[in-house]
Write a protein that holds these residues in place. Structure first.
Motif, short mmCIF file in Angstrom:
data_model
loop_
_atom_site.label_atom_id
_atom_site.label_comp_id
_atom_site.label_asym_id
_atom_site.label_seq_id
_atom_site.Cartn_x
_atom_site.Cartn_y
_atom_site.Cartn_z
N LEU A 143 65.15 -24.40 27.13
CA LEU A 143 65.36 -24.93 28.94
C LEU A 143 66.45 -25.34 29.07
CD1 LEU A 143 62.24 -24.08 29.15
CD2 LEU A 143 64.00 -22.19 29.23
N SER A 144 66.98 -25.07 30.05
CA SER A 144 68.03 -26.55 30.17
C SER A 144 69.14 -26.05 31.83
CB SER A 144 69.54 -26.62 29.07
OG SER A 144 70.51 -25.24 28.71
N ASP A 145 69.84 -26.99 32.13
CA ASP A 145 70.67 -27.15 33.04
C ASP A 145 70.04 -26.42 34.65
OD1 ASP A 145 73.60 -27.89 31.90
OD2 ASP A 145 73.39 -25.38 31.52
N PHE A 146 68.72 -27.01 34.67
CA PHE A 146 67.77 -27.05 35.83
C PHE A 146 68.30 -27.29 37.13
CE2 PHE A 146 64.46 -26.56 32.48
CZ PHE A 146 64.09 -26.02 33.20
N GLU A 147 68.54 -26.20 37.87
CA GLU A 147 69.24 -26.34 39.64
C GLU A 147 68.13 -25.79 40.52
OE1 GLU A 147 73.15 -25.05 42.32
OE2 GLU A 147 72.77 -24.63 40.41
N LEU A 148 67.89 -26.91 41.15
CA LEU A 148 67.39 -26.13 42.61
C LEU A 148 67.98 -26.24 44.01
CD1 LEU A 148 63.90 -25.73 44.27
CD2 LEU A 148 64.04 -27.84 44.33
N VAL A 149 68.18 -25.10 44.43
CA VAL A 149 68.86 -24.80 45.71
C VAL A 149 67.36 -24.58 46.84
CG1 VAL A 149 70.57 -23.46 46.93
CG2 VAL A 149 70.60 -23.76 44.43
N LEU A 150 68.26 -25.86 47.76
CA LEU A 150 66.95 -25.82 48.65
C LEU A 150 67.54 -25.09 50.35
CD1 LEU A 150 66.73 -29.74 48.61
CD2 LEU A 150 65.27 -28.39 48.48
N LYS A 151 66.68 -24.11 50.74
CA LYS A 151 66.86 -23.26 51.80
C LYS A 151 67.77 -24.23 52.84
CE LYS A 151 63.10 -20.43 51.65
NZ LYS A 151 61.63 -20.55 52.18
#
Length: 151
Positions: A143-151
């Motif tokens: 698992l890699s390259d985690f990205e959280l996009v906010l509203k």
């Protein structure tokens, strides 16, 4: 990736640049060597700690299947109460990488502020042509390259 954990005999190794190398072990949950009801119901899993997702729109991360068999995973939200809500499934062929997207649609019937984990779970057994249950192979992936996009 901090906050990535597994259950039972599976393992996770934290790697460089925020990666997590995961080994999911298929295992007997009943005593003896015969597959019983507990073995068939047991689903090994990996969890990704999240905390409050009330402002989240989408979480992206890459999953590289480093094993020799295909991966089919169920993606669930785990609430602080322990309740689980299945939201998607994903297939990744052996040796392939896929960017997984967990999108928090408006129709998800869950309070996203109450989410504590995202869980990726896997079947433990399958049936052969004679309808006899057998343990599935272990699964290995990164698992890699985690990205959280906010509203």
């Amino acid at each position: 990736v901090d906050g990535v954990t597994v259950n039972q005999k599976s393992s996770v190794e934290q790697g460089a640049n925020g990666t997590a190398q995961v080994t999911i072990r298929s295992e007997y949950k009943d005593k003896g060597t015969e597959i019983g009801n507990k073995t068939q119901l047991f689903r090994p899993y990996v969890t990704i700690e999240t905390g409050d997702l009330s402002k989240a729109d989408t979480i992206y991360f890459d999953c590289t299947n480093t094993g020799s068999s295909d991966l089919l995973m169920q993606i669930e939200l785990v609430m602080t109460s322990g309740e689980k809500k299945a939201i998607d499934s994903s297939f990744i062929a052996a040796g392939k990488t896929r960017t997984l997207r967990v999108h928090f649609w408006d129709d998800i019937k869950a309070d996203l502020a109450d989410v504590s984990q995202i869980r990726l779970s896997f079947d433990n057994v399958d049936l052969d042509e004679n309808n006899k249950a057998f343990l599935l192979p272990d699964k290995t992936f990164c698992l890699s390259d985690f990205e959280l996009v906010l509203k």
